[in-house]
Scaffold this active site. Structure first.
Site, PDB file in Angstrom:
ATOM      1  CB  SER A 127      46.648  39.086   4.020  1.00 34.23           C
ATOM      2  OG  SER A 127      45.951  40.561   4.093  1.00 34.23           O
ATOM      3  CE1 TYR A 151      41.270  43.122   0.742  1.00 33.84           C
ATOM      4  CE2 TYR A 151      42.651  42.892   2.519  1.00 33.84           C
ATOM      5  CZ  TYR A 151      41.652  42.614   1.860  1.00 33.84           C
ATOM      6  OH  TYR A 151      40.730  41.951   2.358  1.00 33.84           O
ATOM      7  CB  THR A 177      40.895  40.637  -2.092  1.00 32.23           C
ATOM      8  OG1 THR A 177      41.460  39.379  -1.834  1.00 32.23           O
ATOM      9  CG2 THR A 177      39.499  40.554  -1.566  1.00 32.23           C
ATOM     10  CE  LYS A 259      40.032  35.315  -0.284  1.00 28.15           C
ATOM     11  NZ  LYS A 259      39.195  36.361   0.429  1.00 28.15           N
ATOM     12  CG  HIS A 283      36.345  38.773   2.884  1.00 32.37           C
ATOM     13  ND1 HIS A 283      37.026  39.313   1.813  1.00 32.37           N
ATOM     14  CD2 HIS A 283      37.088  39.162   4.044  1.00 32.37           C
ATOM     15  CE1 HIS A 283      38.348  40.016   2.532  1.00 32.37           C
ATOM     16  NE2 HIS A 283      37.976  39.967   3.687  1.00 32.37           N
TER      17      HIS A 283
END
Ligand code: FNR
Length: 388
Positions: A127, A151, A177, A259, A283
Site C-alpha cells: 500500500s 493511492y 486503487t 483496483k 475494498h
C-alpha cells in the site's frame, strides 16, 4: 513433487510427537485470537466497514450462494498451481492485498509480511499508506515478487515520484486503487475518532518522498504535524477522471492495474484507457456500504473485457474454496486481505506465514478433490448456484 497440501501431513505427523499447531488453523479462531492480540482501535480499524457493514457481509454471502460440483477420476496426483500474471510468475493464484498502516497491528508491519510472503514466493501488493517505506519493504522481499499499490495523490509531482521510486525498488506492477479517493463513513473509526494517518501512522512513503518533502516548511523529523497537514491536502483525489489516468500511464513502464472496478462499463473504460489488468474489489466493504459483492460483480466484468486483460478479485476471500469459486467465475487470481493481518497481529512474520500456508494447503487440496490439476482447468462448469 512437494505440494502446498503437504502441510496437512506435516501437521498430522506432528501429532504423533504430541505436537499440535500453536497458531489457529480455523479462520474463525484466528480472527478471535487476533481481536484479543490487537489494540481495540486497531481491531476496529481492520475489522470495520462502511455504514452498517452490509457489504462486508454481502461479500461472504456471495461465496455461499455458489457451490462447487466436484469431478472425479481425473488423475490429480501431480498438481501445478502456478500462474503468470502480467509477467509475474506466482506459485499459486494468490497475492496479498494492499493493506495500509500495518504498524498499528505489529511493530514489524509490512516488513514482517514481506518476509513471510517472500519465503513462499507469494507476491505482496504494498500500500501507498504503509507504515514502512516502499524501499524498506522491497529490501525485506529480497528476490520475492512485489507490486506497488498507488493511492494517486492530487499533486502530479508526488504521483510521479511514487511511480519512479516503485520502479527503482523493483516492484513488478502498479495497482491504482480507484475506490478510496475519499474515505467513507466508517462508524467504528468515527466513534473512536481514530484515523491513524493524522497520528503520523502509515505516511512513511510520503515523509520519505522528495516531492512531498519539497512542499514542507520544515522536515517531518523536526515537525511531524506539518507533514500530517500536507498529507491531508495531498491524499484526497475526488477530482480524478479517466482522462487523468494518462499521467500514470505516461510515467511508468510497469503494467498498470485498476483496483475497485465493479461495473462492466468501467471495465470497458479501463480497456480504452489502455490498462493492463483489473481487480474487482469493493475494498472489503469499507467504502460504499450497500455496494455489490465482488463475486456477484465478477462475471459482468470478465464478460466485458473478454480475454484482453487478467481480472483479479478480492473482498471476502477466506478459504481455498472461495478462491476456486472466484477462478471458476473468471478471476485469474485472488487477493487475500484481512486474514493475513490477523496472522500478523497474532504472531508477526510467523503468523503471516502460517495463514498463508494454511490457505495454500486448503486451496491445493480443494482443487485436487474437485478434480483440478491446475488453475487453467477451472471454468464455470465447476459451479452451480444454490437455488433461491
Ligand atoms: C484495506 N484495503 C486497502 N486497499 C488498498 O488498495 N490500499 C490500502 O491501503 C488498503 N488498506 C486497507 C486497510 C485495511 C485495514 C483493510 C481491511 C483493507 C483493501 C484491501 O486491499 C482489500 O480490498 C480488502 O481487504 C479485501 O477485503 P477482505 O477480504 O479483507 O475482507
Amino acid at each position: 513433487m512437494p505440494s502446498f497440501g503437504d502441510f496437512q501431513s506435516e501437521i498430522y505427523l506432528g501429532g504423533l510427537q504430541g505436537v499440535t499447531p500453536e497458531l489457529p488453523v480455523s479462520m474463525a479462531e484466528l480472527e478471535r485470537r487476533a481481536q484479543g492480540a490487537m489494540a481495540p482501535e486497531a481491531w476496529d480499524y481492520v475489522a470495520g466497514g462502511a455504514g452498517l457493514e452490509d457489504t462486508v457481509h454481502a461479500n461472504r454471502d456471495a461465496f455461499r450462494r455458489w457451490r462447487i460440483v466436484p469431478r472425479h477420476l481425473r488423475g490429480v496426483a501431480e498438481r501445478e498451481l502456478g500462474v503468470d500474471v502480467l509477467g509475474t510468475r506466482i506459485p499459486a493464484p494468490v497475492l496479498l492485498a494492499p493493506i495500509g498502516v500495518q504498524g498499528i497491528v505489529h511493530p514489524d508491519a509490512e516488513v514482517a509480511v514481506a518476509r513471510a510472503a517472500s519465503s513462499l514466493g507469494v507476491p505482496i501488493v504494498l500500500s501507498t499508506l504503509s507504515s514502512k517505506t516502499m524501499e524498506e519493504v522491497a529490501e525485506a522481499c529480497g528476490d520475492g515478487p512485489r507490486w506497488y499499490q498507488l493511492y494517486w495523490p492530487n499533486e502530479p509531482d508526488v504521483t510521479k515520484s511514487f511511480l519512479s521510486r516503485a520502479e527503482a525498488a523493483a516492484y513488478g506492477a502498479v495497482v491504482v486503487t480507484l475506490d478510496t479517493n475519499l474515505l467513507a463513513w466508517r462508524p467504528r473509526d468515527l466513534q473512536r475518532a481514530f484515523l491513524p494517518f493524522l497520528r503520523a501512522e502509515g505516511i512513511a512513503n510520503y515523509t520519505s518522498d522528495p516531492a512531498f518533502r519539497a512542499g514542507l516548511d520544515r522536515p517531518p523529523e523536526e515537525e511531524v504535524m506539518g507533514a500530517v497537514l500536507r498529507w491531508v491536502q495531498v491524499y484526497p483525489h475526488p477530482q480524478a477522471t479517466w482522462d487523468g489516468l494518462a499521467l500514470i500511464r505516461d510515467h511508468t513502464r510497469l503494467p498498470v492495474l485498476l483496483k475497485g472496478v465493479l461495473h462492466p462499463d468501467d471495465a470497458r473504460k479501463a480497456m480504452e484507457a489502455g490498462v493492463d489488468g483489473l481487480i474487482v474489489s469493493n475494498h472489503g466493504g469499507r467504502q460504499v456500504d450497500g455496494a455489490i459483492a465482488t463475486l456477484d460483480a465478477l462475471p459482468g466484468v470478465v464478460d466485458a473485457v473478454g480475454s484482453a486483460v487478467p481480472v483479479l478479485l478480492d473482498s471476502g476471500i477466506r478459504t481455498g474454496a472461495d478462491a476456486v469459486k472466484a477462478l471458476a467465475l473468471g478471476a485469474r487470481a485472488v487477493l487475500l486481505g484481512r486474514p493475513y493481518i490477523w496472522g500478523l497481529g497474532v504472531a508477526g512474520e510467523d503468523g503471516v506465514r502460517h495463514v498463508l500456508r494454511c490457505f495454500l494447503a486448503d486451496l491445493d487440496l480443494t482443487m485436487a478433490l474437485s478434480g483440478l490439476r491446475s488453475p487453467a482447468g477451472i471454468d464455470r462448469s465447476l459451479l452451480t448456484p444454490i437455488p433461491g
